[in-house]
Design a protein around this motif. Structure first.
Motif, mmCIF file in Angstrom:
data_model
loop_
_atom_site.group_PDB
_atom_site.id
_atom_site.type_symbol
_atom_site.label_atom_id
_atom_site.label_comp_id
_atom_site.label_asym_id
_atom_site.label_seq_id
_atom_site.Cartn_x
_atom_site.Cartn_y
_atom_site.Cartn_z
ATOM 1 N N ILE A 1 0.699 -1.307 -0.059
ATOM 2 C CA ILE A 1 -0.090 -0.081 -0.177
ATOM 3 C C ILE A 1 0.858 1.237 0.004
ATOM 4 C CG2 ILE A 1 -1.982 -1.150 1.032
ATOM 5 C CD1 ILE A 1 -1.172 0.141 3.630
ATOM 6 N N TYR A 2 2.144 1.095 0.328
ATOM 7 C CA TYR A 2 3.014 2.438 0.498
ATOM 8 C C TYR A 2 3.817 2.848 -0.803
ATOM 9 C CZ TYR A 2 1.490 2.550 5.016
ATOM 10 O OH TYR A 2 0.935 2.503 6.320
ATOM 11 N N LYS A 3 3.568 3.864 -1.392
ATOM 12 C CA LYS A 3 4.185 4.209 -2.779
ATOM 13 C C LYS A 3 5.615 5.004 -2.622
ATOM 14 C CE LYS A 3 0.297 2.873 -4.980
ATOM 15 N NZ LYS A 3 -0.014 1.779 -4.411
ATOM 16 N N SER A 4 5.886 5.602 -1.521
ATOM 17 C CA SER A 4 7.100 6.452 -1.406
ATOM 18 C C SER A 4 7.452 6.532 0.168
ATOM 19 C CB SER A 4 6.898 7.770 -1.646
ATOM 20 O OG SER A 4 5.616 8.463 -1.041
ATOM 21 N N VAL A 5 8.838 6.899 0.152
ATOM 22 C CA VAL A 5 9.466 6.930 1.341
ATOM 23 C C VAL A 5 9.920 8.476 1.651
ATOM 24 C CG1 VAL A 5 11.829 6.134 0.761
ATOM 25 C CG2 VAL A 5 11.159 6.046 3.056
ATOM 26 N N ALA A 6 9.746 8.980 2.814
ATOM 27 C CA ALA A 6 10.343 10.560 2.521
ATOM 28 C C ALA A 6 11.110 10.858 3.976
ATOM 29 C CB ALA A 6 9.153 11.406 2.555
ATOM 30 N N ILE A 7 11.990 11.792 3.821
ATOM 31 C CA ILE A 7 12.589 12.492 4.997
ATOM 32 C C ILE A 7 11.877 13.598 5.448
ATOM 33 C CG2 ILE A 7 14.579 13.422 5.896
ATOM 34 C CD1 ILE A 7 14.675 10.454 5.042
ATOM 35 N N TRP A 8 11.222 13.535 6.814
ATOM 36 C CA TRP A 8 10.120 14.555 7.209
ATOM 37 C C TRP A 8 10.751 15.366 8.321
ATOM 38 C CZ3 TRP A 8 6.259 13.160 11.391
ATOM 39 C CH2 TRP A 8 5.360 14.231 11.388
ATOM 40 N N ASP A 9 10.762 16.566 8.556
ATOM 41 C CA ASP A 9 11.300 17.404 9.743
ATOM 42 C C ASP A 9 9.809 17.662 10.451
ATOM 43 O OD1 ASP A 9 11.489 19.446 11.435
ATOM 44 O OD2 ASP A 9 12.830 20.501 10.119
ATOM 45 N N ARG A 10 9.641 16.959 11.685
ATOM 46 C CA ARG A 10 8.480 16.776 12.342
ATOM 47 C C ARG A 10 8.166 18.238 12.946
ATOM 48 N NH1 ARG A 10 7.664 12.877 17.397
ATOM 49 N NH2 ARG A 10 9.367 13.991 18.079
ATOM 50 N N GLN A 11 9.259 18.874 13.412
ATOM 51 C CA GLN A 11 8.919 20.201 14.276
ATOM 52 C C GLN A 11 8.574 21.177 13.238
ATOM 53 O OE1 GLN A 11 12.174 21.443 16.747
ATOM 54 N NE2 GLN A 11 11.855 23.404 16.314
ATOM 55 N N ASN A 12 9.131 21.273 11.964
ATOM 56 C CA ASN A 12 8.691 22.346 11.097
ATOM 57 C C ASN A 12 7.606 21.601 9.968
ATOM 58 O OD1 ASN A 12 10.513 24.559 12.099
ATOM 59 N ND2 ASN A 12 12.203 22.901 11.368
ATOM 60 N N ASN A 13 7.308 20.444 10.134
ATOM 61 C CA ASN A 13 6.432 19.796 9.070
ATOM 62 C C ASN A 13 6.710 20.203 7.703
ATOM 63 O OD1 ASN A 13 4.207 18.455 8.689
ATOM 64 N ND2 ASN A 13 2.791 20.128 8.613
ATOM 65 N N VAL A 14 7.967 19.759 7.427
ATOM 66 C CA VAL A 14 8.648 20.160 6.154
ATOM 67 C C VAL A 14 8.950 18.565 5.761
ATOM 68 C CG1 VAL A 14 10.478 20.951 4.746
ATOM 69 C CG2 VAL A 14 9.148 22.587 6.434
ATOM 70 N N ILE A 15 8.853 18.243 4.316
ATOM 71 C CA ILE A 15 9.131 17.005 3.706
ATOM 72 C C ILE A 15 10.596 17.630 2.987
ATOM 73 C CG2 ILE A 15 9.051 15.363 1.831
ATOM 74 C CD1 ILE A 15 7.221 14.739 3.802
ATOM 75 N N TYR A 16 11.783 17.071 3.464
ATOM 76 C CA TYR A 16 13.156 17.348 2.890
ATOM 77 C C TYR A 16 13.218 16.836 1.653
ATOM 78 C CZ TYR A 16 15.145 19.652 6.991
ATOM 79 O OH TYR A 16 15.305 20.363 8.123
ATOM 80 N N GLY A 17 12.915 15.500 1.361
ATOM 81 C CA GLY A 17 12.948 14.744 0.060
ATOM 82 C C GLY A 17 12.329 13.504 0.037
ATOM 83 N N ALA A 18 11.929 12.958 -1.009
ATOM 84 C CA ALA A 18 11.065 11.731 -1.031
ATOM 85 C C ALA A 18 11.763 10.834 -2.398
ATOM 86 C CB ALA A 18 9.710 11.994 -1.193
ATOM 87 N N ALA A 19 11.145 9.555 -1.839
ATOM 88 C CA ALA A 19 11.622 8.561 -3.167
ATOM 89 C C ALA A 19 10.323 7.864 -3.654
ATOM 90 C CB ALA A 19 12.633 7.577 -2.854
ATOM 91 N N THR A 20 9.950 7.707 -4.749
ATOM 92 C CA THR A 20 8.728 6.882 -5.264
ATOM 93 C C THR A 20 9.463 5.255 -5.155
ATOM 94 O OG1 THR A 20 7.992 8.756 -6.655
ATOM 95 C CG2 THR A 20 7.270 6.374 -7.049
ATOM 96 N N LEU A 21 8.698 4.646 -4.644
ATOM 97 C CA LEU A 21 8.876 3.296 -4.555
ATOM 98 C C LEU A 21 8.383 2.450 -5.714
ATOM 99 C CD1 LEU A 21 8.677 2.811 -0.782
ATOM 100 C CD2 LEU A 21 10.945 2.880 -2.226
ATOM 101 N N LYS A 22 9.164 1.772 -6.518
ATOM 102 C CA LYS A 22 8.541 0.805 -7.655
ATOM 103 C C LYS A 22 9.230 -0.468 -7.722
ATOM 104 C CE LYS A 22 7.162 4.804 -10.216
ATOM 105 N NZ LYS A 22 6.440 5.130 -11.318
#
Length: 138
Positions: free
Chosen positions: A117-138
């Motif tokens: 069910i999961y299509k991507s993995v990401a690096i998330w800054d929880r304090q600032n609620n910002v996605i730094y980067g992400a990878a689509t999983l295929k």
């Protein structure tokens, strides 16, 4: 039916130097992708691996890099495109705090985890609620 996960849930973390997987007869590659920058420079590869014993791992390659942040986490999403997706929401799975800003690292996923069910993995800054980067999983 919506996919729900409690945001504080964490997977176990292990040291990749102590428990390396040799793909082939010991495990299988389920999905993989390459990190792309969204808000902060992030790069490198990521793989979702299932060992023969059934355990699932998220495995960051040695070229993984991201920038320093206040409270960085590894998350999974049902969405392929995280550029405009709200974070967090009930479709995200929080894996673990990020171990390091660069290099190999591995995260064990729970035994009942469904990778389909999961299509991507990401690096998330929880304090600032910002996605730094992400990878689509295929």
């Amino acid at each position: 039916m919506p996919i729900t996960t409690s945001i504080p849930v964490q997977a176990d973390v292990i040291n990749p130097k102590l428990n390396l997987i040799a793909l082939g007869n010991k495990g299988e590659l389920i999905k993989s992708g390459n990190f792309q920058t969204i808000e902060r420079k992030t790069s490198g590869d990521v793989r979702l691996i299932r060992e023969r014993n059934g355990r699932l791992f998220i495995d960051f390659g040695r070229r993984f890099r991201t920038q320093e942040g206040a409270d960085l986490f590894v998350i999974l999403s049902v969405s392929e495109d995280l550029k405009n997706a709200p974070v967090p929401n009930e479709t995200y799975f929080t894996v673990s705090p990020l171990l390091r800003l660069q290099g190999e690292q591995r995260y064990i996923l729970p035994g009942d985890f469904n990778p389909d069910i999961y299509k991507s993995v990401a690096i998330w800054d929880r304090q600032n609620n910002v996605i730094y980067g992400a990878a689509t999983l295929k």
